[in-house]
Scaffold this active site. Structure first.
Site, PDB file in Angstrom:
ATOM      1  N   HIS A  51       0.835  -1.207   0.000  1.00  0.00           N
ATOM      2  CA  HIS A  51       0.000   0.000   0.000  1.00  0.00           C
ATOM      3  C   HIS A  51       0.871   1.258   0.000  1.00  0.00           C
ATOM      4  O   HIS A  51       0.689   2.138   0.846  1.00  0.00           O
ATOM      5  CB  HIS A  51      -0.907   0.029   1.237  1.00  0.00           C
ATOM      6  CG  HIS A  51      -1.848  -1.115   1.349  1.00  0.00           C
ATOM      7  ND1 HIS A  51      -2.444  -1.470   2.552  1.00  0.00           N
ATOM      8  CD2 HIS A  51      -2.316  -1.992   0.426  1.00  0.00           C
ATOM      9  CE1 HIS A  51      -3.231  -2.516   2.354  1.00  0.00           C
ATOM     10  NE2 HIS A  51      -3.170  -2.855   1.077  1.00  0.00           N
ATOM     11  N   PRO A  52       1.817   1.412  -0.920  1.00  0.00           N
ATOM     12  CA  PRO A  52       2.693   2.597  -0.871  1.00  0.00           C
ATOM     13  C   PRO A  52       1.961   3.852  -1.317  1.00  0.00           C
ATOM     14  O   PRO A  52       1.211   3.846  -2.289  1.00  0.00           O
ATOM     15  CB  PRO A  52       3.806   2.232  -1.860  1.00  0.00           C
ATOM     16  CG  PRO A  52       3.136   1.346  -2.869  1.00  0.00           C
ATOM     17  CD  PRO A  52       2.141   0.533  -2.070  1.00  0.00           C
TER      18      PRO A  52
END
Length: 549
Positions: A475-476
């Site tokens: 989930h960057p």
């Protein structure tokens, strides 16, 4: 030399949505560029079958082989960072969990100067994208392109876990997006009515690809953005070794995600000036925030040996798995047509907090368990897993260039657990898991704790476990952060500050990671961006403040 009105770089969770929405105007010509493969990959059965993602995720045929740099606070371990290598991008290989994030997450963006991005202002765009199993109401959308399905409860030991969570004193909710936005619920998934993965390729892009004003090019690397002065006028691309210049009459829009969008900005001369000069790149614009502010949800595993042969491993016996594949293919049903998630607890480790700070990724199987058959391949151990996911980490990392070669993958460093607060929250989350799994009826399913182990009790021992095992949830966000400060990269209209004709539309613009899986918020960003580009906006929801006014 070709020319279009808009050039969109990246056909992932955001780019596919944006291309579909912009080409609803027949007078707009759009070129969508994707470095990965085309529909033959996006429509492969491992991609379409929901449980197939466990096989596709680390397969270089389907994902870019990204890795972190050695993580300095996690024993210098290198973390795998798979990203989708096809139309639909990571929406084609992710775990399909659909969440929006807490309302206070978006209000926090607005408080940082991101005008137009409060919860009341983004909620209508979430509803516009959703085709929820709940139907349309004041909270949910029922007619959008993206189907939202409720996960199954068969074979997943769902009810035992939910009852244990409630008995342990934590809240249960039927809807994490309504009411107090806290508690344990059944996870919701981006899966269609036929039991197929609902990527943004399938739901947005594929229906739009017959439009004469949309051109899609796959296996095409974008090398850099081209400028006249500070105005973006096109891109330089490469396909099969041939380099081409493509012009944009109106805008170039980067949708490469939190790793590739800052990489492309830096390759184009926009970023921290000293870093660009070190890589031999002429500086067009010194923007120190490009590639900074990288935020991710760390996850730390907790595992229990099951009390008997009771887990999803039973469904992985080869003959049963083969029948499940056939059942999915013919009818869109069965164990392989959904996720293996038992429940989706969103909980607070401290009652004084204003929103959940921990998510538990609870599964009735150890992720990575493989097919087996008596006499041929050994049965995997029966394990109950419960990763502790830190929803609001303080750690910030960076994306930097390894070289000026656009073929090189970027250098990615998260600096996970570079502060005591993140350690403390995860320690509390591990103790929370132990409490829940020691509560009936979940306790009757547990034989013993195997990771980190029952003897791992002190803060020092738990910290050692965190450093040795922590990973990320893919989930960057945050590397082209939206805002009005000196380290902001885009303004609230998603225009790259200091340029003209250039925007970023993807998860990289999020100033902070929301407390949720990020695919849903990324699609929302693209939906809202399409309206921003057209100069319009959906009416914001009424709030107690607006009602009083």
């Amino acid at each position: 030399m070709s020319e279009y009105d808009y050039i969109i770089v990246g056909a992932g969770s955001a780019g596919s949505v944006l291309a579909a929405r912009l080409t609803e105007d027949p007078n707009v010509r759009v070129l969508l560029l994707e470095a990965g493969g085309g529909k033959e990959k996006s429509e492969n059965f491992l991609i379409r079958m929901p449980l197939g993602f466990l096989k596709a995720l680390l397969n270089p045929k389907y994902t870019w082989p990204m890795r972190s740099e050695p993580e300095p606070y996690c024993n210098d371990r290198v973390l795998p960072l798979p990203r989708g290598k096809m139309l639909g991008g990571s929406s084609s290989i992710n775990g399909m969990v659909y969440m929006r994030g807490h309302s206070r997450d978006f209000d926090g963006w607005a408080q940082k100067g991101c005008r137009g991005w409060s919860h009341a202002e983004v909620a209508p765009y979430f509803r516009r994208l959703e085709r929820s199993w709940r139907g349309s109401d004041d909270v949910h959308g029922g007619e959008g392109p993206l189907p939202i399905a409720r996960n199954s409860d068969r074979h997943l030991l769902h009810y035992e876990l939910m009852e244990a969570i409630e008995r342990a004193g934590y809240p249960i909710t039927e809807d994490i997006h309504s009411g107090n936005e806290e508690g344990a619920s059944r996870v919701e998934l981006t899966i269609d009515e036929k039991g197929r993965r609902a990527s943004t390729y399938e739901t947005y892009l594929k229906p739009a690809m017959d439009r004469p004003n949309l051109t899609v090019r796959t296996d095409t690397l974008t090398r850099r953005v081209l400028f006249e002065g500070k105005r973006a006028v096109g891109v330089e691309t490469e396909s099969n070794g041939a380099v081409e210049i493509v012009k944009a009459g109106r805008e170039v829009i980067l949708c490469g995600g939190s790793y590739n969008s800052p990489q492309l900005l830096m390759l184009s001369g926009i970023g921290p000036a000293d870093h660009l000069r070190e890589r031999g790149i002429d500086v067009l614009l010194d923007r120190p925030g490009v590639g900074g502010n990288l935020s991710e949800h760390p996850r730390v595993p907790v595992e229990f040996a099951a009390n008997g042969r009771i887990t999803f491993v039973n469904q992985l016996r080869f003959d049963r798995a083969a029948m499940s594949v056939i059942r999915w293919y013919l009818f869109g049903t069965g164990p392989f047509s959904r996720q293996v998630n038992s429940a989706n607890p969103m909980l607070r480790t401290d009652s004084r907090l204003d929103r959940p700070d921990i998510q538990l990724f609870a599964n009735p199987v150890k992720i990575g368990s493989d097919l087996w058959f008596p006499g041929f391949r050994k049965e995997p151990p029966h394990v109950l897993s419960a990763d502790v996911i830190l929803l609001h980490p303080q750690a910030r990392g960076s994306v930097r260039l390894k070289s000026s070669d656009p073929h090189d993958l970027p250098a990615i460093r998260f600096n996970l657990f570079d502060n005591e607060a993140d350690f403390a929250t995860v320690r509390a989350g591990i103790r929370m898991v132990r409490e829940i799994y020691a509560t009936q009826p979940q306790a009757s399913l547990v034989k013993e704790e195997i990771l980190p182990g029952a003897d791992c009790r002190s803060d020092e021992a738990l910290d050692a476990h965190i450093r040795a095992t922590a990973g990320v949830t893919q989930h960057p966000v945050g590397t082209c952060a939206m805002g009005i400060g000196s380290h902001s990269v885009v303004d609230p209209q998603l225009r790259v500050i200091g340029t003209e004709g250039l925007r970023v539309v993807d998860a990289s613009i999020m100033p902070d990671v929301p407390g949720a899986n990020t695919n849903g918020p990324t699609i929302m960003i693209a939906e809202k961006a399409s309206d921003i580009i057209h100069g319009r906006s959906l009416p914001a929801d009424e709030t107690p403040e607006t009602e009083a006014a």
